[in-house]
Design a protein around this motif. Structure first.
Motif, PDB file in Angstrom:
ATOM      1  N   LEU A 119     -43.111 -21.090   6.471  1.00  0.00           N
ATOM      2  CA  LEU A 119     -42.150 -22.118   6.864  1.00  0.00           C
ATOM      3  C   LEU A 119     -41.143 -22.352   5.743  1.00  0.00           C
ATOM      4  O   LEU A 119     -41.464 -22.149   4.566  1.00  0.00           O
ATOM      5  CB  LEU A 119     -42.891 -23.414   7.196  1.00  0.00           C
ATOM      6  CG  LEU A 119     -43.821 -23.361   8.409  1.00  0.00           C
ATOM      7  CD1 LEU A 119     -44.551 -24.688   8.580  1.00  0.00           C
ATOM      8  CD2 LEU A 119     -43.045 -23.016   9.677  1.00  0.00           C
ATOM      9  N   ARG A 163     -39.946 -26.958  10.503  1.00  0.00           N
ATOM     10  CA  ARG A 163     -40.543 -27.187   9.193  1.00  0.00           C
ATOM     11  C   ARG A 163     -41.995 -27.641   9.292  1.00  0.00           C
ATOM     12  O   ARG A 163     -42.762 -27.506   8.346  1.00  0.00           O
ATOM     13  CB  ARG A 163     -39.729 -28.244   8.435  1.00  0.00           C
ATOM     14  CG  ARG A 163     -38.306 -27.806   8.126  1.00  0.00           C
ATOM     15  CD  ARG A 163     -37.384 -28.958   7.813  1.00  0.00           C
ATOM     16  NE  ARG A 163     -37.135 -29.772   9.004  1.00  0.00           N
ATOM     17  CZ  ARG A 163     -36.127 -30.621   9.131  1.00  0.00           C
ATOM     18  NH1 ARG A 163     -35.270 -30.779   8.135  1.00  0.00           N
ATOM     19  NH2 ARG A 163     -35.973 -31.325  10.233  1.00  0.00           N
ATOM     20  N   ASP A 164     -42.339 -28.205  10.453  1.00  0.00           N
ATOM     21  CA  ASP A 164     -43.700 -28.713  10.619  1.00  0.00           C
ATOM     22  C   ASP A 164     -43.993 -28.849  12.115  1.00  0.00           C
ATOM     23  O   ASP A 164     -43.175 -28.493  12.970  1.00  0.00           O
ATOM     24  CB  ASP A 164     -43.864 -30.068   9.914  1.00  0.00           C
ATOM     25  CG  ASP A 164     -42.798 -31.080  10.314  1.00  0.00           C
ATOM     26  OD1 ASP A 164     -42.339 -31.054  11.486  1.00  0.00           O
ATOM     27  OD2 ASP A 164     -42.418 -31.903   9.468  1.00  0.00           O
TER      28      ASP A 164
END
Length: 416
Positions: free
Chosen positions: A151, A170-171
């Motif tokens: 990521l 990103r998450d």
């Protein structure tokens, strides 16, 4: 100039009205095919004005589109079929034209460039512009692909345009927001999941003839960044060092060679990373966002007209920019437009080349999440990028839009 014989007869699928006019000015007899659900009647009348015949069909009916192309080519002795519009209807049009022997490009070349996943696979197979990536067939497969790559990653539909469905992951919250967004918008897969490329972004416009590729211009691109990566402005020509310009030329021409592209415009987006230029995507059409007007304003070079001069056999002569041109987009709050002021003052500015604000009081302004939901634009000319930025800022300051904002709940997990 008037041409005669089959070589002068051109069938264009989804031609914008100025394309038909400029093809006719280059001496071609033009037949045009459009989907009437995509444009209002007034626009279709403009297309018909310079065409021998305007034919209407449903672009969603691929068999019907192919049959109409075949019937028109055979009935009128058409020498060339071109599709320079949106990518979605290109595959059946180019495939039929190739089968009939009247396509200037193999269908495989068009597919390799327009499909982001196919383009990435082609580059990877030849070690050009290496980017770590995976293809996911459906939304449910994207999470597994994201888990296998470091990521952050970028995820996007392989066959969509205009920043639709593009997101930086990103998450888990970002992934959840993206999944909800593409599902609601019915943006089908396959999806491309790839490493996040960091660096300045550029659009490279080329014109090919006989398999030889000519760089017409490079435009610097600015975006909103995450989460939607919507373009906010463009500067042409891009301020680049000679070695940077040469690197961009080489990687784009390399891609077009690998794809087997033979004729016509291509629009290729590139990020200049610390490891060198990396191609983001490419399309077998002219760039959007008024890039052709930027080229013409900066260089007195009409790339649209040049397509048809090239088809008629004239050599391609790339232009030398004389000054700077820029397009800046308007980003207003979502809500009801109560009033708007300043448009006449903007139009009166001597450096304004074009102004587009398609809203009137009472209209609902959408939330901007892609290129199609921006709120208009202005094109200016200038003597430098800094002056262009200042002129765009002045125009934005003159636009007085009173918007009654609506309360928009942020998508779950969205990052602001």
């Amino acid at each position: 100039m008037t041409r005669t014989g089959p070589s002068s007869r051109l069938l264009m699928v989804m031609p914008y009205s100025q394309f038909v006019r400029k093809a006719a000015e280059a001496g071609f007899e033009v037949w045009a095919i459009w989907d009437p659900s995509l444009r209002e009647q007034k626009y279709l009348d403009e297309v018909a004005e310079h065409a021998r015949e305007l034919l209407l069909t449903d672009f969603g009916d691929e068999a019907g589109l192919r049959a109409l192309i075949a019937e028109t080519v055979r009935a009128h002795g058409i020498g060339t079929v071109l599709h320079l519009g949106a990518e979605e209807s290109m595959p059946p049009a180019v495939a039929e034209a190739e089968e009939l022997g009247v396509s200037p490009n193999p269908a495989s070349a068009v597919a390799a460039l327009n499909d982001k996943a196919a383009m990435r696979a082609l580059l990877a197979a030849h070690g050009l512009s290496p980017v770590r990536s995976e293809v996911a067939g459906g939304v449910d497969e994207v999470a597994a692909a994201v888990a296998r790559l470091p990521l952050p990653v970028v995820v996007k539909p392989a066959r969509a345009s205009g920043s639709r469905g593009v997101a930086l992951i990103r998450d888990a919250d970002d992934l959840q927001e993206w999944t909800a967004r593409v599902t609601e918008a019915a943006l089908a897969g396959p999806y491309l999941v790839e490493e996040f490329l960091q660096g300045p972004e550029f659009s490279v416009e080329t014109l090919s003839s006989g398999g030889e590729h000519h760089v017409i211009g490079i435009t610097a691109k600015r975006t909103t960044g995450a989460p939607f990566f919507v373009e906010t402005s463009h500067i042409h020509p891009a301020p680049l060092r000679p070695e940077e310009r040469a690197a961009l030329h080489a990687v784009v021409i390399g891609l077009l060679d690998l794809a087997g592209y033979r004729f016509g415009p291509a629009h290729t987006e590139v990020v200049l990373t610390a490891r060198g230029p990396r191609i983001v995507e490419s399309q077998t059409r002219l760039g959007g966002d008024r890039i052709p007007l930027l080229i013409e304003s900066a260089s007195d070079y009409d790339i649209e007209a040049a397509i048809f001069r090239t088809l008629a056999g004239e050599p391609v002569e790339p232009p030398q920019p004389r000054h700077t041109a820029s397009v800046g987009f308007f980003f207003l709050p979502a809500g009801r437009l109560e009033s708007v002021a300043g448009l006449d003052a903007i139009r009166a500015l001597p450096y304004v080349q074009a102004l587009h604000f398609p809203f009137s009081p009472g209209d609902e302004l959408p939330r901007t999440t892609n290129s199609f939901t921006r709120h208009g634009y202005v094109v200016v000319d200038a003597e430098s990028p800094a002056e262009a930025d200042a002129r765009i800022a002045r125009v934005r300051g003159l636009l007085g839009a009173d918007v009654r904002e609506v309360s928009l709940a942020a998508p779950k997990g969205a990052h602001r």
